[in-house]
Design an enzyme around this catalytic site. Sequence first.
Site, PDB file in Angstrom:
ATOM      1  N   TYR A 182      -2.755 -60.346 -33.841  1.00 51.16           N
ATOM      2  CA  TYR A 182      -3.769 -60.249 -32.788  1.00 51.16           C
ATOM      3  C   TYR A 182      -3.978 -58.826 -32.288  1.00 51.16           C
ATOM      4  O   TYR A 182      -4.783 -58.598 -31.395  1.00 51.16           O
ATOM      5  CB  TYR A 182      -3.371 -61.141 -31.612  1.00 51.16           C
ATOM      6  CG  TYR A 182      -3.195 -62.590 -31.996  1.00 51.16           C
ATOM      7  CD1 TYR A 182      -4.288 -63.419 -32.186  1.00 51.16           C
ATOM      8  CD2 TYR A 182      -1.912 -63.125 -32.183  1.00 51.16           C
ATOM      9  CE1 TYR A 182      -4.119 -64.749 -32.546  1.00 51.16           C
ATOM     10  CE2 TYR A 182      -1.735 -64.453 -32.546  1.00 51.16           C
ATOM     11  CZ  TYR A 182      -2.849 -65.256 -32.725  1.00 51.16           C
ATOM     12  OH  TYR A 182      -2.681 -66.566 -33.086  1.00 51.16           O
ATOM     13  N   HIS A 224      -9.583 -60.255 -27.636  1.00 53.82           N
ATOM     14  CA  HIS A 224      -8.825 -61.014 -26.650  1.00 53.82           C
ATOM     15  C   HIS A 224      -7.577 -60.283 -26.185  1.00 53.82           C
ATOM     16  O   HIS A 224      -6.910 -60.736 -25.244  1.00 53.82           O
ATOM     17  CB  HIS A 224      -8.430 -62.372 -27.253  1.00 53.82           C
ATOM     18  CG  HIS A 224      -8.520 -63.510 -26.291  1.00 53.82           C
ATOM     19  ND1 HIS A 224      -9.294 -63.491 -25.139  1.00 53.82           N
ATOM     20  CD2 HIS A 224      -7.917 -64.751 -26.295  1.00 53.82           C
ATOM     21  CE1 HIS A 224      -9.175 -64.637 -24.499  1.00 53.82           C
ATOM     22  NE2 HIS A 224      -8.338 -65.415 -25.168  1.00 53.82           N
ATOM     23  N   TYR A 230       1.654 -66.381 -25.339  1.00 57.93           N
ATOM     24  CA  TYR A 230       0.292 -66.662 -25.791  1.00 57.93           C
ATOM     25  C   TYR A 230      -0.605 -66.895 -24.575  1.00 57.93           C
ATOM     26  O   TYR A 230      -0.154 -67.290 -23.502  1.00 57.93           O
ATOM     27  CB  TYR A 230       0.221 -67.821 -26.784  1.00 57.93           C
ATOM     28  CG  TYR A 230       0.832 -67.465 -28.120  1.00 57.93           C
ATOM     29  CD1 TYR A 230       0.100 -66.792 -29.096  1.00 57.93           C
ATOM     30  CD2 TYR A 230       2.172 -67.782 -28.388  1.00 57.93           C
ATOM     31  CE1 TYR A 230       0.672 -66.443 -30.303  1.00 57.93           C
ATOM     32  CE2 TYR A 230       2.754 -67.436 -29.608  1.00 57.93           C
ATOM     33  CZ  TYR A 230       1.998 -66.760 -30.562  1.00 57.93           C
ATOM     34  OH  TYR A 230       2.565 -66.396 -31.756  1.00 57.93           O
ATOM     35  N   ASN A 288      -2.854 -69.000 -23.399  1.00 57.67           N
ATOM     36  CA  ASN A 288      -3.011 -70.228 -22.608  1.00 57.67           C
ATOM     37  C   ASN A 288      -1.835 -70.530 -21.684  1.00 57.67           C
ATOM     38  O   ASN A 288      -1.955 -71.390 -20.807  1.00 57.67           O
ATOM     39  CB  ASN A 288      -3.234 -71.425 -23.534  1.00 57.67           C
ATOM     40  CG  ASN A 288      -4.567 -71.361 -24.246  1.00 57.67           C
ATOM     41  OD1 ASN A 288      -5.394 -70.498 -23.956  1.00 57.67           O
ATOM     42  ND2 ASN A 288      -4.785 -72.268 -25.182  1.00 57.67           N
TER      43      ASN A 288
END
Length: 297
Positions: A115, A120, A165, A167
Amino acid sequence: MSHFSNLCSFAVAAQPKLLQKRLEHLQSNPQTVVTGSPARRRVSTFSERSMVYASSASSTSICFRKEPRSGRFRRKHFVSIRACASASSPDNINGLKVEYTPWLVAGLGNPGNKYYGTRHNVGFEMIDRISEEEGVAMNIIQSKCLIGIGSIGEVPVLLAKPQTYMNFCGESVGALAAYYQVPLRHILLVYDEMSLPNGVLRLQPKAGHGYHSGVKSVMAHLDGCREFPRLCIGIGNPPGAMDMKAFLLQKFSSLERQQINVALEQGVEAVRNLVLNGFDQSIERFNLGQKYKFHKV
């Protein structure tokens, strides 16, 4: 005691006249600690049921409150004001050193090389840039989070990159805020924002979650509170009918990357100004300049 308590001062910066009165009270009542926020203050002693932890390392003093048998962040917790004798600090009033409320600056993103550099993860990038500019080493793991301990000017800061992460990042932010008793007004959340054009920044004292999963998680672990500052980094909207998740996990184009790099530099300066001066008129000017930064006259 934690690494943070060995390095940082936990206290509230007050206006000189208001602080002077409390320092006089402390001098005449050495066993008393003044606690509370500018809007609500009270005096408590060390014999209260809620414990006051205090220790010192070199020229640093730490004082914060922790309720027994409580691990959650609560809105009514107050960070203590503490005065200690010191002649080495320029912020002295009658030989007593002014100590500052620490800031928790948390960038949101996803861990792992997969990532790195994606839209994001610009929250992580901002924390990395602040760490580099202010000389804060990110070398401690606590509450499922990579943290760095240091200061901006005289103000202690805790930089954080949750490793849970996106969430579930609220698990880390909420735990750190509760453990170090950081007030809501000093929790700065840094994250990507699709409603802003790419590379445009916005600094706010409070806001909603804007359907951002990471912000939702943080609010849920701060007892639903929304009254904490945000630094939003614009990444723009997905082009055409592109899937939103695919867009968020995609890396920037060369032009977009240039804009983001400039935004990161400006963001570091904005965070520095916020930590040192609060939400003053310069923040309003900053937001206005960001709003029209790509408009040609």
